[in-house]
Every structure is written in C-alpha cells, then in structure tokens.
Scaffold this motif. Structure first.
Motif, PDB file in Angstrom:
ATOM      1  N   GLY A 242      34.434  30.124  41.797  1.00  0.00           N
ATOM      2  CA  GLY A 242      35.535  31.214  41.585  1.00  0.00           C
ATOM      3  C   GLY A 242      36.222  31.232  40.352  1.00  0.00           C
ATOM      4  O   GLY A 242      36.782  30.055  39.954  1.00  0.00           O
ATOM      5  N   GLU A 243      36.664  31.925  39.777  1.00  0.00           N
ATOM      6  CA  GLU A 243      37.784  31.999  38.624  1.00  0.00           C
ATOM      7  C   GLU A 243      38.936  31.383  38.991  1.00  0.00           C
ATOM      8  O   GLU A 243      39.352  30.702  38.130  1.00  0.00           O
ATOM      9  N   GLU A 244      39.580  31.716  40.060  1.00  0.00           N
ATOM     10  CA  GLU A 244      41.002  31.331  40.571  1.00  0.00           C
ATOM     11  C   GLU A 244      40.727  29.699  41.096  1.00  0.00           C
ATOM     12  O   GLU A 244      41.538  28.995  40.797  1.00  0.00           O
TER      13      GLU A 244
ATOM     14  N   ALA B  25      30.620  32.808  33.582  1.00  0.00           N
ATOM     15  CA  ALA B  25      29.617  33.107  34.377  1.00  0.00           C
ATOM     16  C   ALA B  25      30.095  33.972  35.727  1.00  0.00           C
ATOM     17  O   ALA B  25      29.174  35.067  35.907  1.00  0.00           O
ATOM     18  N   TRP B  26      31.239  33.919  36.198  1.00  0.00           N
ATOM     19  CA  TRP B  26      31.970  34.873  37.243  1.00  0.00           C
ATOM     20  C   TRP B  26      31.945  36.172  36.792  1.00  0.00           C
ATOM     21  O   TRP B  26      32.122  37.269  37.470  1.00  0.00           O
ATOM     22  N   ASP B  27      32.109  36.364  35.241  1.00  0.00           N
ATOM     23  CA  ASP B  27      32.180  37.772  34.678  1.00  0.00           C
ATOM     24  C   ASP B  27      31.062  38.528  34.661  1.00  0.00           C
ATOM     25  O   ASP B  27      30.903  39.811  34.819  1.00  0.00           O
ATOM     26  N   CYS B  28      29.939  37.634  34.799  1.00  0.00           N
ATOM     27  CA  CYS B  28      28.525  38.560  34.252  1.00  0.00           C
ATOM     28  C   CYS B  28      27.458  38.348  35.408  1.00  0.00           C
ATOM     29  O   CYS B  28      26.501  39.107  35.264  1.00  0.00           O
TER      30      CYS B  28
ATOM     31  N   VAL C 112      31.917  33.940  41.927  1.00  0.00           N
ATOM     32  CA  VAL C 112      32.575  35.064  42.484  1.00  0.00           C
ATOM     33  C   VAL C 112      33.950  35.331  41.298  1.00  0.00           C
ATOM     34  O   VAL C 112      34.502  34.364  40.846  1.00  0.00           O
ATOM     35  N   ASP C 113      34.149  36.468  41.094  1.00  0.00           N
ATOM     36  CA  ASP C 113      35.275  37.041  40.378  1.00  0.00           C
ATOM     37  C   ASP C 113      36.130  37.921  41.312  1.00  0.00           C
ATOM     38  O   ASP C 113      35.596  39.058  41.450  1.00  0.00           O
ATOM     39  N   PRO C 114      37.316  37.508  41.962  1.00  0.00           N
ATOM     40  CA  PRO C 114      37.680  38.120  43.042  1.00  0.00           C
ATOM     41  C   PRO C 114      38.308  39.646  42.488  1.00  0.00           C
ATOM     42  O   PRO C 114      38.115  40.496  43.136  1.00  0.00           O
ATOM     43  N   ILE C 115      38.806  39.672  41.210  1.00  0.00           N
ATOM     44  CA  ILE C 115      39.250  40.695  40.696  1.00  0.00           C
ATOM     45  C   ILE C 115      38.921  40.554  39.174  1.00  0.00           C
ATOM     46  O   ILE C 115      39.313  39.877  38.221  1.00  0.00           O
ATOM     47  N   ASP C 116      37.920  41.566  38.826  1.00  0.00           N
ATOM     48  CA  ASP C 116      37.281  41.685  37.259  1.00  0.00           C
ATOM     49  C   ASP C 116      38.061  42.757  36.780  1.00  0.00           C
ATOM     50  O   ASP C 116      37.807  43.978  37.453  1.00  0.00           O
ATOM     51  N   GLY C 117      38.851  42.604  35.825  1.00  0.00           N
ATOM     52  CA  GLY C 117      39.510  43.960  35.338  1.00  0.00           C
ATOM     53  C   GLY C 117      41.118  43.660  35.728  1.00  0.00           C
ATOM     54  O   GLY C 117      41.616  44.586  36.102  1.00  0.00           O
TER      55      GLY C 117
HETATM   56 CA    CA Z   1      36.537  38.269  34.958  1.00  0.00          CA
END
Ligand code: CA
Ligand code: IPD
Ligand code: CA
Length: 274
Positions: free
Chosen positions: A75-77, A216-219, A91-96
């Motif tokens: 995950g990103e965080e 990776a979590w973005d795409c 996992v990206d919990p919030i993208d944007g």
């Molecule tokens: Ca992202």
C-alpha cells in the motif's frame, strides 16, 4: 471470453468489490469533513497526505488480512508486507489526494491483485461519482456492472489523452512530452488522479494515459481494467526489488497504440494486451 483458471481469484474478486465500496465510504466521510483534516506533505509541498489516506489503507489491509492472511499487501502509506500465497494486493487508499484535500471530485480508491507478476484483478471506486470499475483477468471489465469494450476508431487525434506528472520528472521532460502529443495532433487532460484516468481509458472516455514516473499502486488496477476492456498497457516491473519503485505508465485503446508508444518512447512489442 476465455477465463484462465487461477485458483482463488474469484473469491478475491468478490471481496475486493465489497472492500473498495467500504473504503470509498470511509474516504467520502473524510472528504465531506475535509476542512477539519490536518494536511501533511511528503516529498514536496504538492505531495500531500492526511489521516484519511492512512485510515482507509488500514481498513483495506485489515479486511484482506482477515480473509486471506497469506496474501502479500503493498500500500502507498504502509509499504510492502510479503505473503506466501502467490497473491499480492496493491492498494492506493486515495489516488488523487490533491483534488481530495482541495475539494475536487477526481479521486478514487484503487485496488489491484498481482499474480505471477501480472495484475489479475482491478477495482476502482470513485465515490463522488458513485462509479465502480471492476475487472478480473479473462473476465472483462465493467463500469457499475455494464461491460466495457474499447473501439479501435478512437485515436489521439479525435479523442483526448490523459497525462500526469510529478516532481520525479523534470519540467523539461514534461514540456517535451506535451509538445510531442500536441505536435502529433493530440490533446490532453490532467484531472489529478492517474488511477481514475486509467479507469477512464477503460471506459473509452480517454483514448490513452501517459505518465513518465508512477508507482505500482497508481497504475496496476487501471492496467487490468484497460486490458480487460480490450486495450493495452506497458507492463510495470513487479520484481521484488522494483515493485516499490516508480516506472513509466502508458496504456491506451487499440487506436492509440502506435502514437502513444512512439510519444512515450516504448517498444510496442513489450506491451500486454488481450
Ligand atoms: Ca496515487
Ligand atoms: C498521484 C496521482 C497523480 C499523479 C501522481 C500520483 P496520489 O497519486 O495519481 O495524478 O500525477 O504521479 O502520485 O498522490 O494522489 O495518490
Ligand atoms: Ca495515494
């Protein structure tokens, strides 16, 4: 459509669709209360994060750990936790996050699942639009349950290309990328959520997406969606060393393949498509 039989994929696909909704509802609660959020910065003042990102990722991680404790999670965080089932959630919990904290609707929760180095499941939920994008390897892609299928008639010249950039790339590189797209007769949009713009590629709203350096979590969820809708993507390096690093992200519909691979300087032979 033929479905490769990956044991355990269907159960994970079902769960991912439930979890992405639950996570999106939690994120939406914070979005409505965003004036109370303490905004922190990461790499630079444009790279923001808040408790919303962390709590949403914690929720997603806990749901997957309860059901599939042997799966890995990136995950990103909270980074990479290796598993031993052969599956890794990405996992990206919030993208944007930038649109999120600034009160714009272009953000989403993005969940992918890797198996043998490829994204075999992608679910993206955009709470402000109540749109759920879902795809499973060999099973097609849907938007709110309706099948998505890309037309070869859309090109960079008669449709819009999504782009993105961050401080990992130089302003000169971004300027050249935009110049090449415009010179080829294309035009661009950037809404602040790369994952959501990849979902828009799968939905045929954008003809392609190009960002020189993403994670990776973005795409990966968007990649699975685009491929299952009949498009193509430039594979993301998913080896143990590279999975947490950035790489170029390029994906599109069939009619954008020649132009976008040339503009991004990638080898068309390396692409993943159906
Ligand atoms: Ca992202
Ligand atoms: C960012 C968004 C943005 C893209 C950046 C990403 P975040 O993710 O996808 O559109 O240009 O490269 O880092 O920080 O909002 O999760
Ligand atoms: Ca994020």
């Amino acid at each position: 459509m033929n479905s490769p039989s990956i044991a355990g994929l269907d159960e994970r696909f079902q769960l991912a669709q439930v979890v992405v909704q639950e996570a999106g509802k939690l994120a939406f609660h914070y979005f409505k209360e965003r004036d109370k959020l303490v905004i922190e910065t990461k790499r630079d003042p444009q790279d923001v994060v808040s408790i919303a990102d962390r709590e949403v990722e914690e929720l997603i991680r806990s749901r997957f750990a309860e059901a599939f404790s042997d799966d890995g999670v990136l995950g990103e965080e909270y980074g990479l936790q290796n598993g031993n089932s052969g599956f890794t959630w990405v996992v990206d919990p919030i993208d944007g996050t930038s649109p999120f904290v600034n009160g714009m609707p272009n953000w989403c929760v993005s969940i992918a699942l890797l198996h043998d180095g490829s994204p075999v499941l992608g679910v993206i939920y955009a709470p402000c639009f109540d749109e759920t994008y879902a795809a499973r390897a060999g099973g097609g892609a849907t938007l709110n349950g309706n099948p998505l299928s890309l037309s070869p008639d859309k090109t960079i010249r008669n449709a819009v290309t999504g782009i993105g950039a961050n401080s990992h790339v130089t302003p000169a590189f971004v300027a050249r990328m935009v110049e090449s797209l415009l010179e080829a007769g294309g035009n661009f949009i950037r809404n602040g959520s790369g994952a959501l713009m990849l979902a828009y590629v799968a939905a045929g709203r954008l003809v392609g997406y190009y960002e020189p350096y993403m994670h990776a979590w973005d795409c990966l969820a968007g990649y699975c969606l685009v491929k299952e809708a009949g498009g193509w993507y430039h594979p993301f390096p998913t080896g143990q060393e590279q999975l947490t690093r950035g790489a170029p992200v390029v994906a599109g519909g069939p009619g954008a393949l020649d132009d976008l691979t040339r503009i991004a300087g990638i080898d068309a032979a390396s692409l993943a498509h159906t």
